[in-house]
Scaffold this motif. Structure first.
Motif, mmCIF file in Angstrom:
data_model
loop_
_atom_site.group_PDB
_atom_site.id
_atom_site.type_symbol
_atom_site.label_atom_id
_atom_site.label_comp_id
_atom_site.label_asym_id
_atom_site.label_seq_id
_atom_site.Cartn_x
_atom_site.Cartn_y
_atom_site.Cartn_z
ATOM 1 N N ILE A 118 38.959 12.253 6.089
ATOM 2 C CA ILE A 118 39.836 11.935 7.225
ATOM 3 C C ILE A 118 39.281 10.733 7.987
ATOM 4 O O ILE A 118 40.034 9.825 8.363
ATOM 5 N N LEU A 119 37.968 10.714 8.217
ATOM 6 C CA LEU A 119 37.374 9.576 8.921
ATOM 7 C C LEU A 119 37.568 8.282 8.133
ATOM 8 O O LEU A 119 37.850 7.229 8.713
ATOM 9 N N LYS A 120 37.421 8.373 6.823
ATOM 10 C CA LYS A 120 37.587 7.190 5.970
ATOM 11 C C LYS A 120 39.012 6.643 6.115
ATOM 12 O O LYS A 120 39.211 5.430 6.197
ATOM 13 N N LYS A 121 39.988 7.550 6.164
ATOM 14 C CA LYS A 121 41.383 7.126 6.330
ATOM 15 C C LYS A 121 41.625 6.518 7.716
ATOM 16 O O LYS A 121 42.504 5.675 7.869
ATOM 17 N N LEU A 122 40.865 6.943 8.699
ATOM 18 C CA LEU A 122 41.062 6.466 10.069
ATOM 19 C C LEU A 122 40.259 5.208 10.402
ATOM 20 O O LEU A 122 40.601 4.499 11.356
ATOM 21 N N ASP A 123 39.198 4.940 9.663
ATOM 22 C CA ASP A 123 38.315 3.821 10.014
ATOM 23 C C ASP A 123 39.063 2.499 10.189
ATOM 24 O O ASP A 123 38.958 1.843 11.231
ATOM 25 N N ALA A 124 39.809 2.081 9.194
ATOM 26 C CA ALA A 124 40.513 0.789 9.267
ATOM 27 C C ALA A 124 41.605 0.795 10.344
ATOM 28 O O ALA A 124 41.675 -0.139 11.145
ATOM 29 N N PRO A 125 42.461 1.828 10.411
ATOM 30 C CA PRO A 125 43.480 1.821 11.466
ATOM 31 C C PRO A 125 42.897 1.821 12.889
ATOM 32 O O PRO A 125 43.421 1.152 13.776
ATOM 33 N N VAL A 126 41.803 2.537 13.082
ATOM 34 C CA VAL A 126 41.175 2.552 14.411
ATOM 35 C C VAL A 126 40.604 1.176 14.726
ATOM 36 O O VAL A 126 40.757 0.659 15.845
ATOM 37 N N ASP A 127 39.969 0.558 13.751
ATOM 38 C CA ASP A 127 39.427 -0.778 13.953
ATOM 39 C C ASP A 127 40.549 -1.772 14.281
ATOM 40 O O ASP A 127 40.416 -2.597 15.185
ATOM 41 N N GLU A 128 41.651 -1.676 13.564
ATOM 42 C CA GLU A 128 42.801 -2.554 13.837
ATOM 43 C C GLU A 128 43.374 -2.301 15.226
ATOM 44 O O GLU A 128 43.767 -3.234 15.922
ATOM 45 N N LEU A 129 43.427 -1.053 15.619
ATOM 46 C CA LEU A 129 43.915 -0.719 16.956
ATOM 47 C C LEU A 129 43.042 -1.379 18.019
ATOM 48 O O LEU A 129 43.549 -1.985 18.965
ATOM 49 N N HIS A 130 41.727 -1.279 17.853
ATOM 50 C CA HIS A 130 40.821 -1.885 18.834
ATOM 51 C C HIS A 130 41.000 -3.406 18.881
ATOM 52 O O HIS A 130 40.994 -4.004 19.960
ATOM 53 N N LYS A 131 41.173 -4.014 17.722
ATOM 54 C CA LYS A 131 41.401 -5.462 17.692
ATOM 55 C C LYS A 131 42.691 -5.808 18.431
ATOM 56 O O LYS A 131 42.750 -6.790 19.172
ATOM 57 N N LYS A 132 43.718 -5.006 18.220
ATOM 58 C CA LYS A 132 45.001 -5.232 18.896
ATOM 59 C C LYS A 132 44.850 -5.036 20.413
ATOM 60 O O LYS A 132 45.382 -5.824 21.202
ATOM 61 N N GLN A 133 44.139 -3.985 20.809
ATOM 62 C CA GLN A 133 43.975 -3.691 22.234
ATOM 63 C C GLN A 133 43.248 -4.810 22.975
ATOM 64 O O GLN A 133 43.501 -5.053 24.148
ATOM 65 N N PHE A 134 42.331 -5.489 22.294
ATOM 66 C CA PHE A 134 41.516 -6.518 22.942
ATOM 67 C C PHE A 134 41.813 -7.922 22.411
ATOM 68 O O PHE A 134 41.003 -8.830 22.577
ATOM 69 N N ARG A 135 42.963 -8.098 21.807
ATOM 70 C CA ARG A 135 43.303 -9.373 21.175
ATOM 71 C C ARG A 135 43.290 -10.552 22.146
ATOM 72 O O ARG A 135 43.056 -11.683 21.749
ATOM 73 N N HIS A 136 43.525 -10.315 23.413
ATOM 74 C CA HIS A 136 43.606 -11.388 24.398
ATOM 75 C C HIS A 136 42.257 -11.710 25.053
ATOM 76 O O HIS A 136 42.192 -12.551 25.935
ATOM 77 N N VAL A 137 41.203 -11.052 24.615
ATOM 78 C CA VAL A 137 39.875 -11.257 25.206
ATOM 79 C C VAL A 137 38.977 -11.919 24.156
ATOM 80 O O VAL A 137 38.900 -11.440 23.020
ATOM 81 N N SER A 138 38.288 -12.969 24.559
ATOM 82 C CA SER A 138 37.410 -13.672 23.612
ATOM 83 C C SER A 138 36.226 -12.788 23.218
ATOM 84 O O SER A 138 35.853 -11.860 23.949
ATOM 85 N N ALA A 139 35.634 -13.120 22.082
ATOM 86 C CA ALA A 139 34.476 -12.361 21.598
ATOM 87 C C ALA A 139 33.329 -12.416 22.604
ATOM 88 O O ALA A 139 32.644 -11.412 22.833
ATOM 89 N N ALA A 140 33.130 -13.575 23.222
ATOM 90 C CA ALA A 140 32.048 -13.717 24.208
ATOM 91 C C ALA A 140 32.290 -12.822 25.424
ATOM 92 O O ALA A 140 31.367 -12.176 25.927
ATOM 93 N N LYS A 141 33.540 -12.766 25.886
ATOM 94 C CA LYS A 141 33.860 -11.913 27.041
ATOM 95 C C LYS A 141 33.757 -10.432 26.676
ATOM 96 O O LYS A 141 33.327 -9.621 27.493
#
Length: 166
Positions: A125-148
């Motif tokens: 279950i974790l393996k199935k969730l790893d990529a979608p959770v990572d994508e969600l986090h990228k989407k949630q913070f897409r407007h913030v630079s890596a440095a910030k």
């Protein structure tokens, strides 16, 4: 014949003449901002996790146990590492064990200790969730630079250091 009379009473509250509105402190503003952000981030994550048949708390337990490796952890250590405390960790683990996501085993060297380990089904279950959770986090913070993002994470970690695993 019945006559009903409806009246509306308006009460006007005047603040005291000497009342001064104090703008919130930086700490109060940060507190509200963190609570608001946590709520928004959590709602999105819970929807994703729920679509895979888990609660956020169960997901958290599985991640903790995956990180613990094959040795597993006693119940108290799992509770210590939880993001949100669960008042009844034993029942939570009971439900997860019934679903074959975890196993529990009383230790022979100290019978008071029951080690909890993640199962292959829990890992899957974790393996199935790893990529979608990572994508969600990228989407949630897409407007913030890596440095910030790094600076924000560092500042929050400085303000609220994570408890060191025992």
């Amino acid at each position: 014949m019945t006559i009903v009379v409806i009246t509306t009473i308006f009460i006007v509250v005047n603040p005291a003449k000497n009342y001064k509105y104090l703008s919130p402190s930086p700490e109060a503003k940060l507190f509200v901002a963190l609570i608001r952000a946590a709520d928004r981030l959590t709602q999105d994550a819970e929807l994703l996790i729920k679509s895979h048949g888990l609660t956020a708390t169960q997901y958290n337990v599985l991640r903790i146990l995956r990180g613990a490796g094959p040795d597993g952890l006693p119940c108290k250590r799992i509770g210590d590492r939880m993001i949100s405390r669960d008042p009844d960790m034993t029942r939570l683990l009971d439900r997860m064990e019934k679903r074959s996501l975890i196993t529990r085993e009383r230790q022979t060297e100290d019978r008071r200790v029951i080690k909890t380990r993640i199962t292959p089904a829990g890992l899957e279950i974790l393996k199935k969730l790893d990529a979608p959770v990572d994508e969600l986090h990228k989407k949630q913070f897409r407007h913030v630079s890596a440095a910030k993002l790094k600076a924000l994470a560092d500042a929050i970690e400085e303000a609220f250091p994570a408890a060191a695993p025992e």
